[in-house]
Design a protein around this motif. Sequence first.
Motif, short mmCIF file in Angstrom:
data_model
loop_
_atom_site.label_atom_id
_atom_site.label_comp_id
_atom_site.label_asym_id
_atom_site.label_seq_id
_atom_site.Cartn_x
_atom_site.Cartn_y
_atom_site.Cartn_z
N GLY A 13 1.89 6.08 -2.50
CA GLY A 13 3.11 5.51 -1.95
C GLY A 13 4.22 5.59 -2.98
O GLY A 13 4.11 6.28 -4.00
N ASP B 288 -5.37 9.39 -2.45
CA ASP B 288 -4.91 8.48 -1.39
C ASP B 288 -5.63 8.84 -0.09
O ASP B 288 -5.69 10.02 0.27
CB ASP B 288 -3.38 8.58 -1.20
CG ASP B 288 -2.84 7.43 -0.35
OD1 ASP B 288 -3.33 7.25 0.79
OD2 ASP B 288 -1.94 6.71 -0.82
N GLY C 185 3.87 8.82 0.52
CA GLY C 185 4.69 7.87 1.29
C GLY C 185 4.02 6.54 1.57
O GLY C 185 4.71 5.59 1.95
N GLY C 186 2.70 6.46 1.43
CA GLY C 186 2.00 5.19 1.59
C GLY C 186 2.32 4.52 2.92
O GLY C 186 2.59 5.19 3.93
N ASP C 187 2.29 3.20 2.91
CA ASP C 187 2.54 2.43 4.13
C ASP C 187 3.98 2.57 4.59
O ASP C 187 4.29 2.44 5.77
CB ASP C 187 2.27 0.94 3.88
CG ASP C 187 0.79 0.62 4.04
OD1 ASP C 187 0.02 1.56 4.31
OD2 ASP C 187 0.43 -0.56 3.90
N CYS C 188 4.89 2.79 3.65
CA CYS C 188 6.32 2.88 4.00
C CYS C 188 6.53 3.97 5.04
O CYS C 188 7.22 3.76 6.04
CB CYS C 188 7.12 3.17 2.73
SG CYS C 188 8.86 3.37 3.00
N GLY D 276 -0.83 -0.80 -3.38
CA GLY D 276 0.02 -1.43 -2.37
C GLY D 276 -0.47 -2.75 -1.82
O GLY D 276 -1.12 -3.55 -2.51
N PHE E 190 10.22 -0.48 -0.94
CA PHE E 190 9.93 0.90 -1.30
C PHE E 190 10.75 1.36 -2.51
O PHE E 190 10.21 1.92 -3.47
CB PHE E 190 10.18 1.83 -0.11
CG PHE E 190 9.93 3.26 -0.45
CD1 PHE E 190 8.64 3.77 -0.50
CD2 PHE E 190 10.98 4.13 -0.73
CE1 PHE E 190 8.39 5.09 -0.85
CE2 PHE E 190 10.75 5.45 -1.07
CZ PHE E 190 9.45 5.93 -1.12
#
Length: 475
Positions: A24, A45, A51-54, A157, A330
């Motif tokens: 992320g 990941d 970008g992860g959860d965003c 995160g 973010f």
Amino acid sequence: MALEFLTPLTALSHDVDVLVLGAGGAGYPGAFFLAQAGRSVLIVDPIGNLGGDCLAEGCVPSKAVREAALVRGLADKFDGFGLRGGKPAVDWGAVLAHKDRVQNTRYAQHAREIAAGGVAFVQGRGVIIAPDRARIDAGDGSGSREVRFRQLILGTGSAPARLPILGADLALTSHDLFRLGADLPLPQHLVIIGGGYIGVETASMLQALGAQCSILEYASQVLPGFDAELASFLHASLSQRVRIERSAQVLSIAREGDGYHVRYKQDGGERSMQGDAVLMATGRVAVLPEGVEHLGLAMERGHVKVDDTLRTSNPQVWAPGDVNGRSMLFHSAVRQSLVAAHCIAAGGQAVDRMPFHAVPMTVFTEPELAHAGQTAAQAEAALGADTVAVMRYDYAEDSRAQIYAETQGFIKLVFNRQDARLLGAQIAGMDAAQLIAPLALALEQGLGAKALADTVFPHPMLSEGINKAARAFKF
Ligand SMILES: Cc1cc2nc3c(=O)[nH]c(=O)nc-3n(C[C@H](O)[C@H](O)[C@H](O)COP(=O)(O)OP(=O)(O)OC[C@H]3O[C@@H](n4cnc5c(N)ncnc54)[C@H](O)[C@@H]3O)c2cc1C
Ligand SMILES: NC(=O)c1ccc[n+]([C@@H]2O[C@H](COP(=O)([O-])OP(=O)(O)OC[C@H]3O[C@@H](n4cnc5c(N)ncnc54)[C@H](O)[C@@H]3O)[C@@H](O)[C@H]2O)c1
């Protein structure tokens, strides 16, 4: 999509300079910096992209859907602009398709960035097995590999928190939000527990797209911790479209017929609300990898404790982003990732520090809110009332706000009266999230009223209000 940007486990080195768990905002900017600085870097990941959860379920999808709500809301102004036409109908499937397209475009862009980034990237999950070793479990179940690391960036995160109440698991969380209207029915009435960021943004957006929403907020204002004037500005506007109950402590959720019954305590009595879906938006908890105990990290209220260089109590481990709970945004995660990377590249020296005091916070409701730095009340508590000057600009005076019939907003700049330095800024109304950027710059750089007053801002745009408020400061 071809997945050549992913590294197969068999191609992994057993030894890396830097292992990055989580791709992320907290993970990848620092990883790319360190790879360019000549370090061997492995990013892991389970999402298999950046970008992860965003990007997966947070900022980007929620703002893609919110934009449809804003465009639809513009129809309410057609008459004023001299335009004729009805309010557009909502095709929810097409709204979600727009969201998907935006996400996919970004994933494709990120795949190219990974390929060019000089890092190894594995789709999988990291498990800590010793203070300097992790096991990487491939996401496709094809096996595991042990890797030794010299430095670890823990960018794992956060995840939605659930209240410890009866029936908590009946509620949806932000994780499920865009399943509504896809594999879950779109609610007629959504009861939202929590009037923080996610609660108010979701209510504002879904109401504008046709769903009835209600908010139950524990604190005496929505967005607790925000400047009281900002919170009450939003409350005054949003409560015309959304039922908002404040000082409401939710006690339980129960299934009733096709819907749900939410019990809460308010004014010493017990009340209830019915809805056909319940969203729990009561904060987020840190996500930690399995085996984290091998790292011996000091914790603080469930989050990893870090200093301003994002270093943990274990000098080999750095924990930027939501996992440390200091500023769960973010853009903050990105800067934190880079601070950690700069310090790692400098052999652990504190060559950079996170400007936590200058992180802008933005709430994408209609109307929008943004703030950075101290509120007047915080500055007065720290410095004394005589040392603080608040300069204000009302949107009612502004050309663009008048053109747009958005004259309710304001910009407040909080200055140190003695040296004219900017201490904080609060903005309510149209374009607030864009307008906060130059003020974050001023805060980070230690600029003040003179810089903001001497800079030429474009006309006829709302940013002129920053300049006008600064010009009103008496030097
Ligand atoms: C609905 C919603 C809306 C939001 N809107 C905004 C907004 O408009 N603006 C804004 O600034 N912020 C917004 N946020 C907050 C923002 O999403 C977070 O602050 C940001 O994603 C934090 O980045 P991060 O890298 O720390 O964590 P994350 O984005 O959560 O990334 C962590 C990554 O770690 C991975 N991971 C977890 N465990 C492991 C493991 N063991 N091994 C390897 N990888 C692992 C996860 O798969 C994940 O990809 C929003 C959040 C939500 C929920
Ligand atoms: N625009 C953005 O930048 C944006 C948007 C969404 C999320 N986020 C990030 O995600 C984080 C999580 O968002 P969130 O809205 O879940 O958390 P939050 O901390 O913003 O809000 C949680 C809310 O739940 C309330 N609450 C707690 N217990 C309650 C109870 N028993 N009954 C009723 N209300 C209760 C709290 O008082 C608080 O107002 C945010 O802190 C923010 O950092 C940012």
